[in-house]
Design an enzyme around this catalytic site. Sequence first.
Site, PDB file in Angstrom:
ATOM      1  N   ALA A  28       0.817  -1.224   0.000  1.00 51.74           N
ATOM      2  CA  ALA A  28       0.000   0.000   0.000  1.00 51.74           C
ATOM      3  C   ALA A  28       0.845   1.265   0.000  1.00 51.74           C
ATOM      4  CB  ALA A  28      -0.930   0.000   1.219  1.00 51.74           C
ATOM      5  N   ARG A  33       9.416   7.130  -4.651  1.00 48.45           N
ATOM      6  CA  ARG A  33      10.819   7.154  -5.065  1.00 48.45           C
ATOM      7  C   ARG A  33      11.038   6.518  -6.443  1.00 48.45           C
ATOM      8  NH1 ARG A  33      12.817   4.829   0.700  1.00 48.45           N
ATOM      9  NH2 ARG A  33      10.683   4.025   0.604  1.00 48.45           N
ATOM     10  N   ASP A 121       7.923  -5.516  -1.909  1.00 49.20           N
ATOM     11  CA  ASP A 121       8.937  -5.005  -2.839  1.00 49.20           C
ATOM     12  C   ASP A 121      10.266  -5.746  -2.717  1.00 49.20           C
ATOM     13  OD1 ASP A 121       9.735  -4.037  -0.380  1.00 49.20           O
ATOM     14  OD2 ASP A 121       9.815  -1.939  -0.965  1.00 49.20           O
ATOM     15  N   ASN A 188      17.549  -4.930   8.047  1.00 50.28           N
ATOM     16  CA  ASN A 188      16.250  -5.609   8.077  1.00 50.28           C
ATOM     17  C   ASN A 188      15.734  -5.837   6.656  1.00 50.28           C
ATOM     18  OD1 ASN A 188      13.595  -6.378   8.749  1.00 50.28           O
ATOM     19  ND2 ASN A 188      12.922  -4.233   8.774  1.00 50.28           N
ATOM     20  N   ARG A 352       3.623 -19.304 -31.503  1.00 48.85           N
ATOM     21  CA  ARG A 352       2.663 -18.597 -30.630  1.00 48.85           C
ATOM     22  C   ARG A 352       1.890 -19.606 -29.776  1.00 48.85           C
ATOM     23  NH1 ARG A 352      -0.517 -15.096 -34.590  1.00 48.85           N
ATOM     24  NH2 ARG A 352      -1.696 -14.636 -32.697  1.00 48.85           N
ATOM     25  N   ALA A 399       7.163 -23.556 -49.231  1.00 44.17           N
ATOM     26  CA  ALA A 399       7.413 -22.144 -48.931  1.00 44.17           C
ATOM     27  C   ALA A 399       6.169 -21.322 -49.249  1.00 44.17           C
ATOM     28  CB  ALA A 399       8.592 -21.647 -49.754  1.00 44.17           C
ATOM     29  N   ASN A 405      -7.223 -18.763 -41.910  1.00 47.72           N
ATOM     30  CA  ASN A 405      -8.041 -19.314 -40.820  1.00 47.72           C
ATOM     31  C   ASN A 405      -9.091 -18.353 -40.318  1.00 47.72           C
ATOM     32  OD1 ASN A 405      -5.964 -17.690 -39.818  1.00 47.72           O
ATOM     33  ND2 ASN A 405      -6.010 -18.686 -37.821  1.00 47.72           N
TER      34      ASN A 405
HETATM   35  C1  UD1 Z   1      11.255  -1.057   5.145  1.00 43.74           C
HETATM   36  C2  UD1 Z   1      11.630  -1.227   6.616  1.00 43.74           C
HETATM   37  C3  UD1 Z   1      13.151  -1.283   6.716  1.00 43.74           C
HETATM   38  C4  UD1 Z   1      13.692  -2.415   5.857  1.00 43.74           C
HETATM   39  C5  UD1 Z   1      13.171  -2.317   4.426  1.00 43.74           C
HETATM   40  C6  UD1 Z   1      13.518  -3.599   3.680  1.00 43.74           C
HETATM   41  C7  UD1 Z   1       9.888  -0.141   7.912  1.00 43.74           C
HETATM   42  C8  UD1 Z   1       9.528   1.057   8.712  1.00 43.74           C
HETATM   43  N1  UD1 Z   1      11.104  -0.126   7.375  1.00 43.74           N
HETATM   44  O1  UD1 Z   1      11.759   0.179   4.736  1.00 43.74           O
HETATM   45  O2  UD1 Z   1      13.538  -1.502   8.047  1.00 43.74           O
HETATM   46  O3  UD1 Z   1      15.110  -2.396   5.865  1.00 43.74           O
HETATM   47  O4  UD1 Z   1      11.752  -2.152   4.390  1.00 43.74           O
HETATM   48  O5  UD1 Z   1      13.253  -3.522   2.313  1.00 43.74           O
HETATM   49  O6  UD1 Z   1       9.104  -1.050   7.811  1.00 43.74           O
HETATM   50  N2  UD1 Z   1       3.831  -0.170   2.812  1.00 43.74           N
HETATM   51  C9  UD1 Z   1       2.471  -0.196   3.069  1.00 43.74           C
HETATM   52  N3  UD1 Z   1       1.918   0.826   3.761  1.00 43.74           N
HETATM   53  C10 UD1 Z   1       2.652   1.859   4.227  1.00 43.74           C
HETATM   54  C11 UD1 Z   1       4.037   1.880   3.981  1.00 43.74           C
HETATM   55  C12 UD1 Z   1       4.601   0.836   3.267  1.00 43.74           C
HETATM   56  O7  UD1 Z   1       1.773  -1.131   2.655  1.00 43.74           O
HETATM   57  O8  UD1 Z   1       2.067   2.746   4.848  1.00 43.74           O
HETATM   58  C13 UD1 Z   1       4.422  -1.269   2.022  1.00 43.74           C
HETATM   59  C14 UD1 Z   1       5.114  -0.788   0.777  1.00 43.74           C
HETATM   60  O9  UD1 Z   1       4.230  -0.841  -0.331  1.00 43.74           O
HETATM   61  C15 UD1 Z   1       6.265  -1.767   0.639  1.00 43.74           C
HETATM   62  C16 UD1 Z   1       6.541  -2.238   2.046  1.00 43.74           C
HETATM   63  O10 UD1 Z   1       5.414  -1.890   2.806  1.00 43.74           O
HETATM   64  O11 UD1 Z   1       5.914  -2.879  -0.176  1.00 43.74           O
HETATM   65  C17 UD1 Z   1       7.787  -1.586   2.637  1.00 43.74           C
HETATM   66  O12 UD1 Z   1       7.591  -0.189   2.634  1.00 43.74           O
HETATM   67  P1  UD1 Z   1       8.733   0.813   2.153  1.00 43.74           P
HETATM   68  O13 UD1 Z   1       8.198   2.196   2.204  1.00 43.74           O
HETATM   69  O14 UD1 Z   1       9.323   0.351   0.898  1.00 43.74           O
HETATM   70  O15 UD1 Z   1       9.766   0.647   3.351  1.00 43.74           O
HETATM   71  P2  UD1 Z   1      11.335   0.880   3.345  1.00 43.74           P
HETATM   72  O16 UD1 Z   1      11.584   2.330   3.490  1.00 43.74           O
HETATM   73  O17 UD1 Z   1      11.955   0.191   2.213  1.00 43.74           O
HETATM   74 CA    CA Z   2      11.165  -0.943   0.493  1.00 42.12          CA
END
Ligand code: UD1
Ligand code: CA
Length: 478
Positions: A28, A33, A121, A188, A352, A399, A405
């Site tokens: 979500a 970025r 992600d 993490n 295909r 050829a 079709n």
């Molecule tokens: C997050 C972690 C970080 C870790 C990293 C690993 C937190 C606070 N930080 O950081 O410690 O090293 O992932 O890749 O968790 N998302 C939601 N709702 C929100 C925010 C995010 O569903 O409100 C989802 C995003 O779509 C994403 C995932 O959670 O798929 C991680 O969020 P993201 O903003 O990418 O966190 P990072 O800054 O990468």
């Molecule tokens: Ca992330």
Amino acid sequence: MKKKPVQPARRGASAPPEAPARVVVLAAGVGSRMRSSLPKVLHRVAGRTLVEAVLDAAAPLSPSRVVVVVGADRAKIVEVLDGRGLRFAVQDPPLGTGDAVARASEALGSGDGPVLVLAGDTPMLRPETLRRLVARRQAGNLDLVFLTFRPPEAGDFGRVVRNGRGKPTAIVEARNASARQRKIAEVNAGVYCFDAAALGRALPKIRRNPVSGEYYLTDAVAVLAGGRGRVEAVEAEDWREAWGVNTRRDLAAAEELERRRGVERALESGVSLLDPATVRIGPQVELAPDVVLHPFVCLEGKTVLSEGCEVLAFTRLKDTRLEPGAAIGPHCDAEGAHVGPRAQVGPYSRLRPGAVLEEDVRVGNFVEVKNTVLRKGVKALHLAYLGDAEVGAGANIGAGVITCNYDGEKKHRTTVGEGAFIGTDTQLVAPVTVGKGAYVGAGTTVTQDVPDGALALSRSPQVNKEGWAARRKARKND
Ligand code: UD1
Ligand code: CA
């Protein structure tokens, strides 16, 4: 690459099998970025969206429920994931990963098994690693086990803080970390296995981060590790597996990491790569020993290459199966095709969906095959279109042969009998059948069925005008 032995299960094999896990995938976030109109988790690595890669990693654990948390741009994500039997929870506005998990609780329901929380992600995650977390949590009866890794640069990843006894006590986001904490190399991965009750206890205790105003799921570590909490961290065997994508730079890096991983997997499986730097092998591709891959080969989806297959340069195969000893390329494109033993395809052929080539078939340059079965030993070597057809064993397609079709509304089938000979530049106007062993003369437009063993011809008789060229010249010079 750092290898760590799997920690022995304390309760060992005698522990009763645990109830299946429930899974929450977080998707979500705004993903600003990426600078994209497409939701971040719908960007692709090795041809697969980030969120599907995460779901594919969890699927082999047979979870009892999978909830995807989606935000403002949920329509596009729900559309892509349609038909996978998932539940969706909505988090809008996105108030952080901790809030996202809280939003999932209703859809998640209750259950005895653990709760896996996965960032949407992290496209390189493997099922084995998730199993490791689940097993470790169960063996230690832990409140939480989470995945860590050590990338070459810790960058923006959350730092894992451990106490003097090596127990994790907190995850500190890079932007909140002290200069000293920023130096921590272990970070993490965003992959957690919770005891369901512990997750329920932890979520309400997570406070808004004063810097960002978000609820960080990472704070669950400090919440649960305090007192007598049982929290552990497990480091990924290979840091690349935990790579998270926030930017286009991260996405490009993931693509290259995945490509390298495919190359290594191929080499370990007994595949020869003529140019490892240019070959792409998707994570779901199956490879047998003695396969040979030439430069710039791209293997996608659920492609299967059996023993002794050869894929020549600049060929893309998607969801295509090659039986032993088959060869395809150079410059071919195949999707949803099945190529039989020792069949030879190319150069410049296009297969295909529904193209089925049985053993020893040969398909050559500028031949397109769609929804068509070519039985054993059929040859179609130059410039043909074979669609919605069945061609009997040993038939020869000359050829320029075209199956007509499509009548502008519907598709119709063409059947060519065993051992038939279809002359050059024939049009087979479907629906039509050419019998066994029949011949069709070059240039014929076949509109009626041809009986077995017959010759079909549709040509206007040829006229030769003796001396015509000289007479023409004379007229011009008048
Ligand atoms: C997050 C972690 C970080 C870790 C990293 C690993 C937190 C606070 N930080 O950081 O410690 O090293 O992932 O890749 O968790 N998302 C939601 N709702 C929100 C925010 C995010 O569903 O409100 C989802 C995003 O779509 C994403 C995932 O959670 O798929 C991680 O969020 P993201 O903003 O990418 O966190 P990072 O800054 O990468
Ligand atoms: Ca992330």
